[in-house]
Enzyme design. Structure first.
Site, PDB file in Angstrom:
ATOM      1  CG  HIS A  83      -1.669   1.249   1.319  1.00 17.53           C
ATOM      2  ND1 HIS A  83      -2.970   1.480   0.649  1.00 17.53           N
ATOM      3  CD2 HIS A  83      -1.411   2.403   1.846  1.00 17.53           C
ATOM      4  CE1 HIS A  83      -3.371   2.702   0.992  1.00 17.53           C
ATOM      5  NE2 HIS A  83      -2.443   3.318   1.793  1.00 17.53           N
ATOM      6  CG  ASP A 162     -11.710   4.576   6.177  1.00 17.30           C
ATOM      7  OD1 ASP A 162     -11.115   5.170   7.021  1.00 17.30           O
ATOM      8  OD2 ASP A 162     -11.561   4.757   5.063  1.00 17.30           O
ATOM      9  NE  ARG A 169      -9.594  10.702  10.365  1.00 16.13           N
ATOM     10  CZ  ARG A 169      -8.738  10.257   9.705  1.00 16.13           C
ATOM     11  NH1 ARG A 169      -9.421   9.205   9.190  1.00 16.13           N
ATOM     12  NH2 ARG A 169      -7.561  10.657   9.414  1.00 16.13           N
ATOM     13  CB  SER A 184      -8.170   5.505   8.188  1.00 13.83           C
ATOM     14  OG  SER A 184      -8.527   5.615   6.724  1.00 13.83           O
ATOM     15  CE  LYS A 188      -8.957   3.267   3.874  1.00 17.91           C
ATOM     16  NZ  LYS A 188      -8.787   4.390   3.503  1.00 17.91           N
TER      17      LYS A 188
HETATM   18  N1  URA Z   1      -5.387   7.926   3.665  1.00 15.58           N
HETATM   19  C1  URA Z   1      -6.245   6.900   4.296  1.00 15.58           C
HETATM   20  O1  URA Z   1      -6.801   5.977   3.745  1.00 15.58           O
HETATM   21  N2  URA Z   1      -6.870   7.428   5.595  1.00 15.58           N
HETATM   22  C2  URA Z   1      -6.538   8.598   6.092  1.00 15.58           C
HETATM   23  O2  URA Z   1      -7.091   8.588   7.124  1.00 15.58           O
HETATM   24  C3  URA Z   1      -5.616   9.306   5.660  1.00 15.58           C
HETATM   25  C4  URA Z   1      -5.062   8.756   4.270  1.00 15.58           C
END
Ligand code: URA
Ligand code: CA
Length: 442
Positions: A83, A162, A169, A184, A188
């Site tokens: 990632h 998320d 947020r 976050s 994922k």
């Molecule tokens: N990328 C994400 O997937 N989540 C965040 O909170 C910030 C950047």
């Protein structure tokens, strides 16, 4: 049952929440039983008070479990996911997918679209005529089992917590909190079914994290979450004070990935792809010795095996693999215009963010969720920091479909480069590597 104001108060006073309390908050919020105003107050308390590693890991797992959990157990072997925290001209995933698969790594890549200066990996691949990025779960698993790699868009039901939390947020000034960012991202990755995770945390002007120290801390937090969640994680901190590769755009990045796989790409992009590929081979148990793994990967580039693997993936997913040999089969922009250097010297700095925003406004990326991407447009750089430039030679080439935008982009791109009359050192790309046991800084 918990009383939400008490949980908010506990965090507000710097206390530590239990696993059950964290779960209660996440589940209640996703179900709509806890309203935005209470969650917003909680997020702000986290913003100021932070969360320790155990709390952050619990938050991550509660989020991951809020929706579909992808099961990749029908694919044999260790599934390693890579990632990137997002950057400019980051073509690594496109190179890595076939490169790692050519060395026996099982690459089951589920990817999002998202917002950004260019599209995500999925958008880039959709530049290829016919390429299908909406595979069914069965097709996805079958293709990985057959040829070692496949890539598909994520299900809409992935980590609903998320989606909801991020939106909140975004409007409550609580995005830039390390535990919230770490949970976050990691939720994922975990929901996508990875056994092990490689993270590329970028810092600099073109990255989400502007400072090295912040990127390092985010990287350490995510490695710790991975460890606590039973998903061994290796994180890298890499430089994004200039674009990574030379191409910023969708079809352009397909061309760049093909060039790297033909042994003609930029050394930075090649090096990062080799590093991550070797790390994937190590984590999958294919080759413990990273130097040997790199050698094997380089060999697969030299022999053409990695490029063949890319063609195989494209073919299996319904696309025309001929695009890798004949780039004119990819979407073409109407205008192509060079930005010439007005002086000779060395490239001293490149404003990555400015170039990213310019590419986005040319149409390469999305400003809003349902913007349409123009696959043909973008910017191809003529050099990186430390490279020599000659007067009248191109600093960059702009690909555009709109004359007005092209004119504007010419000015923006010119301004993004600073040239020095004195020799400039090249920048170091990989700055740190973090595992559960070890921190190396370079
Ligand atoms: N990328 C994400 O997937 N989540 C965040 O909170 C910030 C950047
Ligand atoms: Ca990217």
């Amino acid at each position: 049952m918990f009383f939400v104001p008490e949980l908010i108060e506990k965090k507000r006073n710097g206390g530590k929440l239990s696993k059950d309390e964290i779960r209660y908050l996440v589940e209640g919020y996703v179900k709509g039983e806890i309203p935005d105003y209470q969650m917003a107050a909680f997020l702000m308390a986290v913003y100021f008070r932070g969360m320790d590693e155990e709390e952050t890991a619990e938050l991550t797992l509660a989020m991951a479990r809020s929706g579909e959990m992808v099961d990749l157990s029908a694919i044999e072997g260790v599934k390693v996911d890579k990632h990137s925290s997002g950057g400019i001209a980051d073509t690594t995933t496109l190179v890595l997918l076939p490169l790692a698969a050519s060395a026996g790594v099982k690459v089951a890549k589920l990817s999002g679209r998202g917002l950004g200066h260019t599209g995500g990996t999925i958008d880039k691949l959709e530049s290829i005529p016919g390429f299908n990025t909406e595979l069914s779960k069965e097709e996805f698993i079958r293709i990985v089992n057959e040829i070692g790699a496949a890539i598909s868009g994520q299900s809409k039901d992935l980590v609903p917590a998320d989606k909801k939390l991020y939106a909140l947020r975004d409007v409550t000034a609580t995005v830039d909190s390390i535990p919230l960012i770490a949970s976050s991202i990691m939720s994922k990755k975990i929901a996508c079914g990875a056994d092990k995770i490689i993270l590329d945390v970028k810092f600099g002007n073109g990255a989400f994290m502007k400072k090295y120290e912040d990127a390092l801390e985010l990287a350490k937090t995510m490695v710790k979450i991975g460890e606590l969640a039973g998903k061994p994680t290796v994180a890298y901190v890499t430089d994004m004070d200039q674009p990574l590769g030379m191409a910023i755009g969708n079809a352009l990045e397909i061309i760049e990935a093909a060039e790297v796989l033909k042994g003609r790409g930029h050394e930075d992009l090649l090096n990062l792809s080799l590093e991550f590929g070797a790390e994937m081979m190590r984590l999958s148990g294919i080759e413990e010795d990273k130097a040997k793994a790199r050698e094997k990967l380089l060999e697969n580039i030299k022999s053409g095996k990695a490029l063949e693997k890319f063609k195989e993936i494209i073919n299996k997913q319904g696309g025309n693999p001929g695009v890798l040999e004949d780039y004119s089969l990819l979407p073409q922009a109407r205008f192509r215009c060079e930005v010439e250097a007005q002086e000779e010297g060395w490239i001293e700095s490149i404003d990555a963010l400015k170039l990213g925003l310019t590419a986005m406004k040319l149409g390469a990326g999305r400003q809003k969720k349902d913007d349409r991407i123009d696959h043909s447009v973008g910017i191809w750089l003529g050099g990186k920091i430390g490279d020599r430039v000659e007067k009248g030679k191109p600093l960059a080439v702009i690909y555009a479909n709109d004359e007005e935008k092209l004119k504007w982009a010419l000015k923006e791109v010119r301004e993004a480069f600073r040239i020095s009359p004195n020799k400039v050192e090249k920048r170091k790309l990989i700055r740190a590597r973090i595992t559960a046991e070890n921190l190396e800084e370079f």
